[in-house]
Design an enzyme around this catalytic site. Structure first.
Site: not given
Lengths: 278, 278
Positions: B72, B109
């Protein structure tokens, strides 16, 4: 299908992808057999293919790759190890990674064709075969016929250089084989193969002179557009045994599955489960 | 699922892959909604990730990528365009290719977490929020809370430098936001977030002093191992409203689907169709 973090991937790499049949055959089989593997269609232009193949095989869950047009020839340069069939055919349609991470290639178009012939009872050792059309699929079939032990292989292509180049590779790897180049007269052959695209379009001429087919010959076809092409209709009318184009496709899949280390099956099971109409 | 030569691919890239949940959520939805797309789990080690991402997006049928651990952060260097959420979070979990072939990244997220809060009726503009844990997910939640207009954001991490670095990025992109660093005392906050892994193991201590939770506070959790973690149990016992960890997962998927240009749906539909037990 159940796809999760344990699913093994088989990349089906080509361009364009819209005519891909393999996902419609393999995936229903994997699902019905409870095999956690997935054929993934990947539309890849030539410029991106070498990097894609390397990146794909760097994945932890890469199981193998089905290579199709236009990459079957360029794959050869990317392999660490090539089967004799690949070397003779000059093209590759199956890649896997071995335990040391090396890329190993094989070619199953011809193997599928030959498996179909064997299952129909044609004795290949010492047989006399004519292959009309020495493009990719013709080369692959010639390579596998040579591997299966035919005695004589006659090659024809309007581009004589293609047939001559194939003949040179055949003689190099199969020194006992008789290789002839230049005629497409089918008379007297045990096996006659149309490996040209003639038959795909309604107004195509026949690929060879069917009046010269010997009644006891076996005639095989690579065109898959219709089950019975005009060539096969004519051959059957003369009393020849025939093999339809899709047999090459379905007969090669068990060879692919074994090559990938997956549980294999029969062409009949694959045909029955395929979702080709979908 | 019907997978064919027209299927669009969403690469789910991470390592290891065995805990991947997304294929079990997206693919059943695609199947039930008749969307010809496929989430493909790809186990990729860090050394191979940059080349894989580029090769994947060179595919004609690439639709997007779901990026997960450990990629990420490194994804940022590979993007041509990063959303504010990505820049503040310092990480990216969604990539697509725009019409010019540029790679565009976003981070969902925190967006999933915030969507869950909104749907539970928590007014975010001007709110006072505490985020305990400034690792990847804490940074992502803080970034989205800032984007949603909270007035005050208090950050705590035992590694103070992580909290300070996040505070710097928040102040840069959201100059009107009040950012505090250093305390995890939850008293007086409208929203308290556990963004630490505490709660994954049975013998973990609580991530903060629940006796200091204000009864009117909203308490959110990122741990997904159990629906009700010890923190959420204690918070509920004190009269707090809570948000479970998996809400972040399911609430962000509609955002992903829109980002990828696919027909979207609700978290409820996704939850109902998910095959997480499979």
């Amino acid at each position: 299908m159940h796809i999760d973090g344990h699913t093994g991937l088989i990349a089906h790499i080509g361009f364009p992808t819209h005519t891909f049949k393999s996902p419609l055959i393999y995936n229903p089989y994997f699902e019905s057999a409870g095999i956690n593997a997935l054929v993934v269609p990947m539309g890849c232009r030539p410029a991106h293919f070498p990097a894609l193949l390397r990146s794909f095989f760097a994945l932890e869950n890469a199981v193998g790759a089905l290579i199709t047009m236009p990459h079957k020839v360029t794959t050869l340069e990317l392999l660490d190890e090539a089967s004799v069939a690949v070397q003779v055919a000059g093209s590759c349609n199956a890649v896997r990674r071995d335990a040391d991470g090396r890329l190993v290639g094989d070619m199953f178009d011809g193997e599928g064709f030959v498996r179909g012939l064997r299952r129909k009872g044609l004795p290949l050792p010492g047989a006399r075969a004519l292959v009309v059309g020495c493009g990719g699929v013709g080369c692959a079939i010639a390579a596998s016929l040579a591997g299966a032990g035919v005695g004589t292989l006659a090659l024809f292509d309007p581009r004589t250089a293609s047939a001559e180049a194939l003949a040179t590779r055949l003689r190099q790897h199969h020194p006992a084989l008789q290789v002839w180049v230049g005629s497409k007269d089918p008379q007297g052959f045990d096996l006659v193969v149309n490996a040209t695209p003639l038959g795909m379009n309604a107004d195509d001429p026949l690929p060879l002179d069917v009046d010269r087919l010997s009644p006891g010959s076996f005639v095989g076809e690579v065109v898959m557009k219709a089950e019975m092409t005009p060539l096969l209709e004519a051959a059957r009318a003369r009393g020849c045994t025939v093999q339809v184009g899709t047999d090459m496709l379905f007969e090669q899949i068990p060879a692919y599955l074994s090559f990938f280390g997956l549980p294999t099956t029969t062409p009949e099971v694959l045909r029955a489960g395929a979702r080709l109409a979908g």
